[in-house]
Design a protein around this motif. Sequence first.
Motif, PDB file in Angstrom:
ATOM      1  N   GLU A  80      51.997  48.963  43.433  1.00 45.08           N
ATOM      2  CA  GLU A  80      51.002  48.127  42.768  1.00 45.08           C
ATOM      3  C   GLU A  80      50.068  47.476  43.784  1.00 45.08           C
ATOM      4  O   GLU A  80      48.866  47.336  43.547  1.00 45.08           O
ATOM      5  CB  GLU A  80      51.701  47.058  41.917  1.00 45.08           C
ATOM      6  N   TYR A  83      47.660  50.116  44.883  1.00 41.11           N
ATOM      7  CA  TYR A  83      46.609  50.318  43.889  1.00 41.11           C
ATOM      8  C   TYR A  83      45.519  49.263  44.019  1.00 41.11           C
ATOM      9  O   TYR A  83      44.324  49.561  43.897  1.00 41.11           O
ATOM     10  CB  TYR A  83      47.203  50.259  42.478  1.00 41.11           C
ATOM     11  N   ALA A  84      45.912  48.021  44.234  1.00 41.40           N
ATOM     12  CA  ALA A  84      44.924  46.953  44.379  1.00 41.40           C
ATOM     13  C   ALA A  84      44.013  47.207  45.570  1.00 41.40           C
ATOM     14  O   ALA A  84      42.798  47.007  45.511  1.00 41.40           O
ATOM     15  CB  ALA A  84      45.625  45.610  44.516  1.00 41.40           C
ATOM     16  N   GLY A  87      41.528  50.016  44.857  1.00 43.01           N
ATOM     17  CA  GLY A  87      40.439  49.611  43.991  1.00 43.01           C
ATOM     18  C   GLY A  87      39.324  48.883  44.704  1.00 43.01           C
ATOM     19  O   GLY A  87      38.218  48.745  44.169  1.00 43.01           O
ATOM     20  N   THR A 158      45.533  55.307  34.228  1.00 42.55           N
ATOM     21  CA  THR A 158      45.017  54.008  33.790  1.00 42.55           C
ATOM     22  C   THR A 158      44.583  53.209  35.008  1.00 42.55           C
ATOM     23  O   THR A 158      45.061  53.442  36.126  1.00 42.55           O
ATOM     24  CB  THR A 158      46.087  53.201  33.030  1.00 42.55           C
ATOM     25  N   GLY A 159      43.683  52.258  34.791  1.00 39.78           N
ATOM     26  CA  GLY A 159      43.279  51.357  35.858  1.00 39.78           C
ATOM     27  C   GLY A 159      42.721  52.094  37.054  1.00 39.78           C
ATOM     28  O   GLY A 159      41.918  53.029  36.930  1.00 39.78           O
ATOM     29  N   VAL A 160      43.194  51.695  38.231  1.00 38.18           N
ATOM     30  CA  VAL A 160      42.653  52.269  39.469  1.00 38.18           C
ATOM     31  C   VAL A 160      42.985  53.746  39.599  1.00 38.18           C
ATOM     32  O   VAL A 160      42.303  54.480  40.327  1.00 38.18           O
ATOM     33  CB  VAL A 160      43.164  51.476  40.694  1.00 38.18           C
ATOM     34  N   GLN A 161      44.004  54.230  38.874  1.00 43.88           N
ATOM     35  CA  GLN A 161      44.318  55.664  38.926  1.00 43.88           C
ATOM     36  C   GLN A 161      43.135  56.523  38.486  1.00 43.88           C
ATOM     37  O   GLN A 161      43.052  57.697  38.860  1.00 43.88           O
ATOM     38  CB  GLN A 161      45.520  55.968  38.033  1.00 43.88           C
ATOM     39  N   GLU A 162      42.228  55.939  37.711  1.00 43.74           N
ATOM     40  CA  GLU A 162      41.056  56.700  37.286  1.00 43.74           C
ATOM     41  C   GLU A 162      40.188  57.104  38.475  1.00 43.74           C
ATOM     42  O   GLU A 162      39.449  58.094  38.391  1.00 43.74           O
ATOM     43  CB  GLU A 162      40.250  55.884  36.277  1.00 43.74           C
TER      44      GLU A 162
END
Length: 422
Positions: A80, A83-84, A87, A158-162
């Motif tokens: 997590e 991911y931050a 982004g 979803t989210g930053v995975q995009e």
Amino acid sequence: MRNFWCEQAWLPDGIAPRVLVRVDRGAIVHVSTVDTIPLGCERLYGIVLPGFANAHSHAFHRALRGRTHSDGGTFWTWRERMYALAGSLTPDSYLRLARAVYAEMAVAGVTAVGEFHYLHDGGNEMGEALRRAAADAGIRITLLDACYLAGGIGRPVTGVQERFSDGTAERWAARVAELPEDANSRVGAAIHSVRAVPRETLSLVAGAFPDRPLHVHLSEQPAENEACLEAYGLTPTGLLHEAGALTPRTTAVHATHLSTKDVTMLGGASVGACFCPTTEADLADGIGPARELKDAGSPLSLGSDQHAVIDPLLEARGLEHGERLRTGQRGRFTPAELVDALTNHAAIGWPEAGRIEVGAPADLVAIGMDSVRTTGSGVEQVVLTATASDVVAVVSGGRVVARNGVHETLGDVGELLKAAMA
């Protein structure tokens, strides 16, 4: 023409003293032993090894070093935070960060890196930033562009995975086909994991670029195996086998939680195995069956992955020490086998590199034998005593890129990293 005189050199048939290496256009054109050092030679003291290959890198993870330990957690909570960070990056900020990270690799003896690249925003700007960063740092790069289509088995991104996804495998392949190659960079493919590429798409991704390296995160976590078995009735290795993804051009990264059948499948197909011991320890992943994979037929390579440490010599030592901890036996790998893993450029698509011989790129790493770590060490065992701090000179493609921990063109790497992460 440029000449290097090596006090001792690790040649394909053993260690030799007083070795003259002649270089033309970045490649080795002559290797011999000499009694008299020719005038004008660049002198490399200590023991000179071929350049190191970092077969698995996520450059942007370097910004997490020393920032994820305070509250313990798991691989999944660490993810997590990753991911931050993902982004927040732009092509410009990624260029600055990757340049500093690759410079850190260069001063540690890395002359080629396999960048497992999934932060691509559906375009190639980030990939171009990585290619430029490697060129600025004076090392070669293989951009292992990863297909990433799902947020887990049966779940959408979803989210930053995009930022990681092209939407379909066809769009991923079309984008990767547009990536250029040059003398300093090559392009490969990657299946991010069986979590991120659906079963029905695996064979398309595996076969999209049949003449290029194919890498895949494999069985890094028990939870990945459990989810795969529940969804498909197969281990991740079995699923990849079903898709035709297990070939000699494939490298399984981590390969930690494998069954005996998995090991046999991987070795029987000559699939490479890339271990990242410092990351696997940092993330509490576990210790994979490296010796069994090697004996089954899998060539081994090494990577620094999330860059908890950038020190190829520590990765090599970690490979042996992991085996000792796992089995209670010493000498699971000989020093020569550890050097083979350190210098396995074929895993990232540079099969001509990794040896001090005619025709190979002139990649040389001089390790001092007079530090507090290496003094008294047998030269043939230096891989088990030295660290990156003992790398006194690095030559990449016939050009000196680093001396005594300082990059020849980019300067102090600590300052470079500080500026990039400011």
